[in-house]
Design an enzyme around this catalytic site. Structure first.
Site, PDB file in Angstrom:
ATOM      1  N   THR A 117       0.844  -1.198   0.000  1.00  9.83           N
ATOM      2  CA  THR A 117       0.000   0.000   0.000  1.00  9.83           C
ATOM      3  C   THR A 117       0.881   1.251   0.000  1.00  9.83           C
ATOM      4  OG1 THR A 117      -1.806  -1.152   1.103  1.00  9.83           O
ATOM      5  CG2 THR A 117      -1.807   1.254   1.243  1.00  9.83           C
ATOM      6  N   HIS A 122       2.372   1.752  -3.465  1.00 12.60           N
ATOM      7  CA  HIS A 122       1.341   2.314  -4.352  1.00 12.60           C
ATOM      8  C   HIS A 122       1.114   3.804  -4.074  1.00 12.60           C
ATOM      9  CE1 HIS A 122      -2.766   1.928  -6.385  1.00 12.60           C
ATOM     10  NE2 HIS A 122      -2.945   3.013  -5.651  1.00 12.60           N
ATOM     11  N   GLU A 123       0.958   4.155  -2.800  1.00 11.82           N
ATOM     12  CA  GLU A 123       0.658   5.557  -2.462  1.00 11.82           C
ATOM     13  C   GLU A 123       1.846   6.470  -2.762  1.00 11.82           C
ATOM     14  OE1 GLU A 123      -2.304   6.216  -2.063  1.00 11.82           O
ATOM     15  OE2 GLU A 123      -3.076   4.261  -1.489  1.00 11.82           O
ATOM     16  N   TRP A 128      -5.075   1.864 -14.947  1.00 12.63           N
ATOM     17  CA  TRP A 128      -6.213   1.758 -15.872  1.00 12.63           C
ATOM     18  C   TRP A 128      -6.700   3.138 -16.344  1.00 12.63           C
ATOM     19  CZ3 TRP A 128      -6.501   0.942 -10.634  1.00 12.63           C
ATOM     20  CH2 TRP A 128      -7.368   1.749  -9.916  1.00 12.63           C
ATOM     21  N   ASP A 167      -2.898   6.570 -18.147  1.00 10.47           N
ATOM     22  CA  ASP A 167      -2.048   6.872 -16.998  1.00 10.47           C
ATOM     23  C   ASP A 167      -0.884   7.773 -17.411  1.00 10.47           C
ATOM     24  OD1 ASP A 167      -0.506   5.131 -18.468  1.00 10.47           O
ATOM     25  OD2 ASP A 167      -0.224   3.662 -16.855  1.00 10.47           O
ATOM     26  N   VAL A 180       1.510   7.136 -19.244  1.00 10.84           N
ATOM     27  CA  VAL A 180       2.775   6.387 -19.318  1.00 10.84           C
ATOM     28  C   VAL A 180       2.719   5.543 -20.585  1.00 10.84           C
ATOM     29  CG1 VAL A 180       4.143   4.555 -18.232  1.00 10.84           C
ATOM     30  CG2 VAL A 180       3.114   6.354 -16.824  1.00 10.84           C
ATOM     31  N   THR A 200       2.922   1.203 -20.421  1.00 11.99           N
ATOM     32  CA  THR A 200       1.905   0.381 -19.764  1.00 11.99           C
ATOM     33  C   THR A 200       0.780   0.122 -20.760  1.00 11.99           C
ATOM     34  OG1 THR A 200       0.846   2.383 -18.888  1.00 11.99           O
ATOM     35  CG2 THR A 200       2.400   1.247 -17.450  1.00 11.99           C
ATOM     36  N   GLN A 202      -5.635  -0.291 -20.346  1.00 15.90           N
ATOM     37  CA  GLN A 202      -6.343  -1.252 -19.483  1.00 15.90           C
ATOM     38  C   GLN A 202      -7.722  -0.713 -19.130  1.00 15.90           C
ATOM     39  OE1 GLN A 202      -3.996  -2.863 -16.193  1.00 15.90           O
ATOM     40  NE2 GLN A 202      -5.726  -2.677 -14.792  1.00 15.90           N
TER      41      GLN A 202
END
Ligand code: ARG
Ligand code: ZN
Ligand code: CA
Length: 253
Positions: free
Chosen positions: A159, A162-163, A174, A185, A187, A190, A193
């Site tokens: 977590t 991720h944060e 996504w 995103d 980027v 990637t 999605q």
């Protein structure tokens, strides 16, 4: 930056029950996870499906508990605050003494991490460019580190990975458009999605015509279980590095 950027961290432990006053060992376990994940030395990076392995990146960002406090005095990089608040929301109350939390340390010199009981969610982050007194990330007590109060399936410290990705300008993989295929995103490496993945998906998981390899569900910026998220991409690493250079230039050395 060239080489490695080392970011000083202050962990503000805000606790209601004594068990929530997490140990120094639990805090150390979280710092260890961050250093493994951001340098791609996490052993479980080996679980990345073969076609995605070339995307795995070392972000060249490391973290350490601050050794000097805002006043210049030695510190262990941890503050501990008892609170009457049973569970915090995402309203930033945890980020100030006056509202039952703990004041931020200067955000231009420290990554502020608050660990507290959250009301039914794992964590949240402030993106770069926001107010200094609320800058940083908030992690729920049961999703912090790998020991003590950490609870499966969110007990591998991901977590915070991720944060801090958000804190360094990463968006959800996504594209935050629900389950549609038009969000991005920002980027390039990637795959497009549809929506978030949860749990531990199987390979391939296809959406938005992104076959044959499908979604990069092993990414830290998806919503899968801690054990299933194991990598950042080169594009994501470049975006985080650019954020440090451009928006947070005094944070690291
Ligand atoms: N829901 C949170 C967010 O959007 C964090 C999700 C973290 N996932 C995990 N497996 N630890 O910021
Ligand atoms: Zn997120
Ligand atoms: Ca993309």
């Amino acid at each position: 930056f060239s080489g490695v950027a080392r970011v000083p961290v202050v962990v503000h432990v805000v606790w209601n029950t004594a068990a929530q006053n997490v140990s120094d060992a639990q805090i150390a376990s979280q710092i260890d996870v961050l250093n493994a994940d951001f340098r791609a030395t996490n052993p479980d990076v080996s679980t990345v499906p073969g076609p995605f392995q070339p995307l795995v990146a070392d972000s060249r960002i490391e973290f350490f508990l601050a050794t000097t406090g805002p006043d210049g005095a030695p510190t262990d990089g941890v503050t501990r605050t008892q609170t009457a608040t049973v569970a915090f929301t995402d309203d930033d109350a945890v980020k100030a003494d006056a509202t039952g939390g703990a004041d931020a340390w200067p955000a231009d010199r420290y990554l502020n991490v608050w660990v507290c009981p959250l009301d039914g969610f794992l964590g949240y982050a402030q993106f770069p460019g926001g107010p200094a007194d609320t800058d940083g990330v908030v992690i729920t007590t049961t999703g912090f580190g790998t020991t003590g109060t950490a609870t499966p399936p969110f007990d591998l410290g991901r977590t915070a990975t991720h944060e801090i990705g958000h804190y360094l300008d990463l968006f959800h993989i996504w594209g935050d458009d629900g389950t549609g295929c038009s969000g991005t995103d920002e980027v390039a490496d990637t795959p497009n999605q549809g929506g978030p993945n949860f749990g531990a998906p199987g390979f391939p998981t296809v959406s938005c015509s992104n076959g044959p390899d499908g979604d990069l569900f092993v990414n830290y910026m998806d919503y899968v279980d801690d054990a299933a998220m194991v990598m950042f991409t080169h594009g994501q690493a470049a975006r985080m590095e650019a954020c440090l250079d451009a928006v947070r230039p005094t944070l690291f050395s």
